[in-house]
Design a protein around this motif. Structure first.
Motif, PDB file in Angstrom:
ATOM      1  N   TYR A  98      -2.024  28.949  22.452  1.00 52.98           N
ATOM      2  CA  TYR A  98      -1.529  31.069  21.916  1.00 52.98           C
ATOM      3  C   TYR A  98      -0.394  30.619  22.904  1.00 52.98           C
ATOM      4  N   LEU A  99      -0.560  30.827  23.914  1.00 53.18           N
ATOM      5  CA  LEU A  99       0.828  31.168  24.769  1.00 53.18           C
ATOM      6  C   LEU A  99       1.927  30.019  24.866  1.00 53.18           C
ATOM      7  N   PHE A 113      -4.208  21.129  19.810  1.00 50.52           N
ATOM      8  CA  PHE A 113      -5.693  21.551  20.785  1.00 50.52           C
ATOM      9  C   PHE A 113      -6.185  21.989  19.408  1.00 50.52           C
ATOM     10  N   LEU A 114      -7.111  21.968  19.608  1.00 56.37           N
ATOM     11  CA  LEU A 114      -8.602  21.840  19.116  1.00 56.37           C
ATOM     12  C   LEU A 114      -9.390  22.863  18.991  1.00 56.37           C
ATOM     13  N   GLY A 162      -6.236  25.056  24.998  1.00 53.47           N
ATOM     14  CA  GLY A 162      -5.241  25.194  25.704  1.00 53.47           C
ATOM     15  C   GLY A 162      -4.086  26.731  25.770  1.00 53.47           C
ATOM     16  N   TYR A 163      -5.086  27.407  25.419  1.00 51.61           N
ATOM     17  CA  TYR A 163      -4.938  28.816  25.084  1.00 51.61           C
ATOM     18  C   TYR A 163      -3.651  29.584  26.131  1.00 51.61           C
ATOM     19  N   ALA A 164      -3.920  28.923  27.997  1.00 45.77           N
ATOM     20  CA  ALA A 164      -2.294  29.484  28.649  1.00 45.77           C
ATOM     21  C   ALA A 164      -1.700  28.272  29.091  1.00 45.77           C
ATOM     22  N   ASN A 165      -1.720  27.585  27.498  1.00 51.48           N
ATOM     23  CA  ASN A 165      -0.476  26.190  27.922  1.00 51.48           C
ATOM     24  C   ASN A 165       1.158  27.051  27.443  1.00 51.48           C
ATOM     25  N   SER A 200      -8.636  25.338  28.556  1.00 48.59           N
ATOM     26  CA  SER A 200      -8.273  26.640  28.172  1.00 48.59           C
ATOM     27  C   SER A 200      -7.036  27.641  29.164  1.00 48.59           C
ATOM     28  N   SER A 201      -7.189  27.469  31.013  1.00 45.21           N
ATOM     29  CA  SER A 201      -6.209  28.188  31.432  1.00 45.21           C
ATOM     30  C   SER A 201      -5.181  27.437  32.006  1.00 45.21           C
ATOM     31  N   ASN A 202      -5.001  26.156  30.744  1.00 42.66           N
ATOM     32  CA  ASN A 202      -3.850  24.901  31.424  1.00 42.66           C
ATOM     33  C   ASN A 202      -2.736  25.453  31.251  1.00 42.66           C
ATOM     34  N   SER A 203      -1.459  25.389  32.237  1.00 40.58           N
ATOM     35  CA  SER A 203      -0.298  26.189  32.500  1.00 40.58           C
ATOM     36  C   SER A 203       0.671  24.979  31.867  1.00 40.58           C
ATOM     37  N   SER A 204       1.071  24.127  32.815  1.00 41.58           N
ATOM     38  CA  SER A 204       1.764  23.410  32.898  1.00 41.58           C
ATOM     39  C   SER A 204       1.164  21.537  33.484  1.00 41.58           C
ATOM     40  N   GLY A 205      -0.559  21.932  33.626  1.00 44.39           N
ATOM     41  CA  GLY A 205      -0.902  20.317  33.755  1.00 44.39           C
ATOM     42  C   GLY A 205      -0.018  19.248  32.721  1.00 44.39           C
TER      43      GLY A 205
END
Length: 277
Positions: free
Chosen positions: A6-7, A16-17, A22-25, A40-45
Motif C-alpha cells: 500500500y505505501l 506482495f500477495l 508488504g503494506y508499509a514497504n 506488512s511492516s517492511n519499509s526498506s528491507g
C-alpha cells in the motif's frame, strides 16, 4: 490482496500477495511476501522471502531473510541472513542474524540470538537468548545434540554409535566399530579389549627364577600391546617381567622372583588385562 504494498514508493522487483502483505514497504527491493500480513511492516528491507500468514510481519529494515510458515519470524525487525522454517519458528526473534531455525515452534522465544543452528519440533522453544549454539531436538525438553560454535564443543545426549547397527549400541555412551586415532601424532587403534583371567592358588615361584603363564583372551591379536595387573597385592620380590600376545587369542606374562627364597602365591589371582591393537 487488499492493501498489499500500500505505501510502496520506490521499491522495485517486489511480489506482495495477501491482505496487507508488504503494506508499509517504501523502498525495499526484491522481496517476496506471500500471505496475510506477511512482511506488512517492511519499509526498506530487501531480498527477503516471507511465505505464510504473519511471516516476517514486523520486519522493517533487515534483508536476505527466508521465513516460511505461519508467524515464522513474526516479530523480526532488523537482523539479517536468517532462515526460519516452520510455524512460529523464530517467532520472537527481533534483531538476531545468521540463524538457521527449522521446525514448528523451534527457537520461538529467542529474541536477540545470532549464529545459531536449531533443528526440530519445539527445539529450545522456551529458551531465552543464545548465540553460536547448535541444537537438534524433537521436543522442547529432549535435546539429542548440543553444540557451541564459539567454544568448538559438541555434546551427544546419552549414547553415540559410530558405524554400529542401532541394535548393537547396547548401554555404552560410546560404541565405535572401526579404527581410531588419538592426538596429532597418534597411531591407528583398531581395538581395545578388557578381560579378566585367573591363575590357580598355591603356585610357587622358585628363588631367582620365573614362571611363565599363558592365558586365553578372546580377540587378542599378534602385535598388540598388553597391560596386566593383579587383583591382590603380590608378595615382595615378585615382579611382572612382561606381558605379550603369543598367538591369536592367547597372552603370555612372566612373574620373576628376585629374592633368594621361594615365593608361594597362596590365593588364586584375578588378572585384569587390557589389550590395545
Amino acid at each position: 490482496g487488499s492493501e498489499a504494498g500500500y505505501l510502496n514508493e520506490g521499491g522495485i522487483g517486489n511480489l506482495f500477495l495477501g491482505f496487507k502483505a508488504g503494506y508499509a514497504n517504501i523502498s525495499g527491493n526484491s522481496n517476496i511476501f506471500l500471505g496475510n500480513l506477511s512482511g506488512s511492516s517492511n519499509s526498506s528491507g530487501a531480498n527477503n522471502v516471507f511465505i505464510g500468514s504473519r511471516s516476517g510481519e514486523n520486519n522493517q529494515i533487515s534483508g536476505n531473510n527466508v521465513f516460511l510458515g505461519l508467524a515464522s519470524g513474526a516479530n523480526h525487525e532488523s537482523g539479517n541472513d536468517n532462515v526460519f522454517i516452520g510455524m512460529a519458528a523464530g517467532g520472537a526473534n527481533i534483531t538476531g542474524s545468521n540463524n538457521v531455525i527449522l521446525g514448528n515452534r523451534s527457537g520461538e522465544n529467542i529474541e536477540t540470538g545470532s549464529n545459531n543452528v536449531i533443528i526440530g519440533y519445539e527445539a529450545v522453544r522456551s529458551s531465552g537468548n543464545m548465540d553460536n549454539k547448535l541444537i537438534i531436538a524433537n521436543s522442547e525438553s529432549k535435546n539429542l545434540i548440543y553444540g557451541d560454535f564459539a567454544n568448538e564443543q559438541v555434546i551427544i545426549n546419552k549414547q553415540l554409535g559410530i558405524n554400529v547397527a542401532t541394535n548393537l549400541i547396547g548401554t555404552y555412551a560410546l560404541n565405535v566399530n572401526g579404527t581410531m586415532k588419538f592426538g596429532p601424532n597418534g597411531k591407528t587403534i583398531n581395538n581395545i579389549i578388557k578381560a579378566q583371567v585367573t591363575t590357580v592358588a598355591g603356585d610357587v615361584v622358585p628363588a631367582g627364577t620365573s614362571n611363565t603363564y599363558t592365558l586365553s583372551v578372546e580377540g587378542a591379536a599378534l602385535g598388540s600391546s598388553v597391560m596386566i595387573s593383579p587383583s591382590v597385592e603380590l608378595e615382595d620380590g615378585l615382579v611382572i617381567s612382561y606381558a605379550r600376545v603369543v598367538s591369536a587369542g592367547y597372552i603370555e606374562f612372566k612373574l620373576r622372583n628376585v629374592t633368594n627364597a621361594d615365593i608361594l602365591i597362596t590365593p588364586s589371582v584375578n588378572w585384569y588385562v587390557t589389550i590395545v591393537e
